[in-house]
Design an enzyme around this catalytic site. Structure first.
Site, PDB file in Angstrom:
ATOM      1  CB  CYS A 262      39.863  24.399  -2.265  1.00  0.00           C
ATOM      2  SG  CYS A 262      41.499  25.052  -1.939  1.00  0.00           S
TER       3      CYS A 262
ATOM      4  CG  HIS B   4      40.545  12.232  -4.710  1.00  0.00           C
ATOM      5  ND1 HIS B   4      40.223  13.562  -4.743  1.00  0.00           N
ATOM      6  CD2 HIS B   4      40.958  11.978  -3.438  1.00  0.00           C
ATOM      7  CE1 HIS B   4      40.427  14.085  -3.543  1.00  0.00           C
ATOM      8  NE2 HIS B   4      40.874  13.143  -2.740  1.00  0.00           N
TER       9      HIS B   4
ATOM     10  CD  GLU C  89      42.327  18.260  -6.342  1.00  0.00           C
ATOM     11  OE1 GLU C  89      43.202  18.628  -7.147  1.00  0.00           O
ATOM     12  OE2 GLU C  89      42.557  18.095  -5.125  1.00  0.00           O
TER      13      GLU C  89
ATOM     14  CB  CYS D 284      47.694  22.496  -2.075  1.00  0.00           C
ATOM     15  SG  CYS D 284      47.380  23.550  -0.650  1.00  0.00           S
TER      16      CYS D 284
ATOM     17  CB  SER E 212      43.478   9.705  -0.498  1.00  0.00           C
ATOM     18  OG  SER E 212      43.074  10.995  -0.852  1.00  0.00           O
ATOM     19  CG  ASN E 213      45.999  14.944   3.048  1.00  0.00           C
ATOM     20  OD1 ASN E 213      45.759  15.249   4.207  1.00  0.00           O
ATOM     21  ND2 ASN E 213      47.016  15.414   2.391  1.00  0.00           N
TER      22      ASN E 213
END
Length: 275
Positions: free
Chosen positions: A102, A134, A136, A203, A232-233
């Site tokens: 991303c 995670h 990211e 974000c 998780s989001n």
């Protein structure tokens, strides 16, 4: 008398975020190209249906152990981003990369790398507000030769040396409120003339959804929240959904919906979901 059906509203702001849509597009374009195999390093999105759909088209999801054994294959890096060591491995093993990281994550990786190069020689520390393990976060820690301190809970703060410079960053999908609380905490604990700075890298496509989901679910008698069990989001956004409406139900697929969930029959049902 005619039977009254509940009014059903689908939240127009729900659905995959830009980064995930972009990664899925990359995968679909590559799968159309030729017969060469396409591998994806980790789940393209924490949504089993989408992983299965792309798998049926020919994409194979692999883990890091399997990736290390590949040679000369075509591999997609998903939206979450990867650490420099993984790119190095891809070069060494002649991997054809389809990089779907991303752009928001990519920009953050660059900022972390630059700040680390500036602070490390003077004993500074990079702190990342995020979830340990995670994908990211692993990619961000990789920009700092593994030296960054991850803060997920208050006790993690104790690893920080407040007499040395600190630069704080956040995983892109963290809560804005939590990030600002951490900024205040760290700032208040600095000792002497050690410098503290932070860069907001959250974000807005994700953070703006939190108050929106709460507001949306509050407008309905029953809310179904759709997300993959591993997202998780999804867990974070579902908590906002419940704040707006206690009668909120987390589902990952339509076959999880049972008739008794609709009892007593609501006048309105809202459907929303994760990124």
């Amino acid at each position: 008398s005619p039977r009254m059906y509940p009014k059903i509203e689908i939240d127009q702001q729900s659905g995959f975020c830009f980064g995930v849509i972009n990664a899925v597009k990359h995968a679909e374009e590559e799968l159309k190209k030729d017969d060469k195999e396409l591998y994806c390093l980790g789940d393209i999105v924490h949504n089993n249906q989408e992983v299965d759909r792309l798998q049926a088209k020919g994409m194979q999801t692999i883990d890091y152990e399997a990736f290390k054994k590949l040679e000369g294959k075509r591999v997609l890096f998903r939206a979450h981003g990867e650490a420099p060591a993984i790119y190095q491995l891809a070069r060494e093993r002649n991997i054809e990369l389809v990089d779907a990281t991303c752009p928001v994550v990519l920009a953050l990786q660059k900022k972390v790398r630059r700040k680390f190069a500036e602070l490390d020689p003077v004993g500074g520390q990079i702190v990342i507000y995020g979830k340990k393990g995670h994908a990211e976060v692993n990619g961000l820690v990789g920009q700092t030769d593994g030296k960054a301190i991850i803060v997920q809970s208050p006790e993690d703060i104790e690893q920080i040396d407040f007499t040395r410079p600190i630069a704080l960053f956040s995983q892109t999908t963290q809560s804005l409120t939590g990030f600002h609380e951490l900024i205040d905490t760290l700032r208040s604990r600095m000792i002497g003339d050690a410098r503290f700075d932070f860069q907001d890298s959250i974000c807005r496509q994700v953070s703006n959804r939190m108050p929106h989901i709460q507001e949306f679910s509050s407008q309905h008698e029953l809310t179904f929240f759709v997300a993959g069990g591993k997202s998780s989001n999804g867990k974070v956004l579902f908590s906002y959904c419940q704040k707006g409406n206690e009668r909120s139900i987390f589902v990952s697929s339509p076959d999880e919906i049972q008739p008794e969930m609709l009892q007593p029959l609501p006048q309105s049902i809202g459907i929303c979901g994760a990124t």
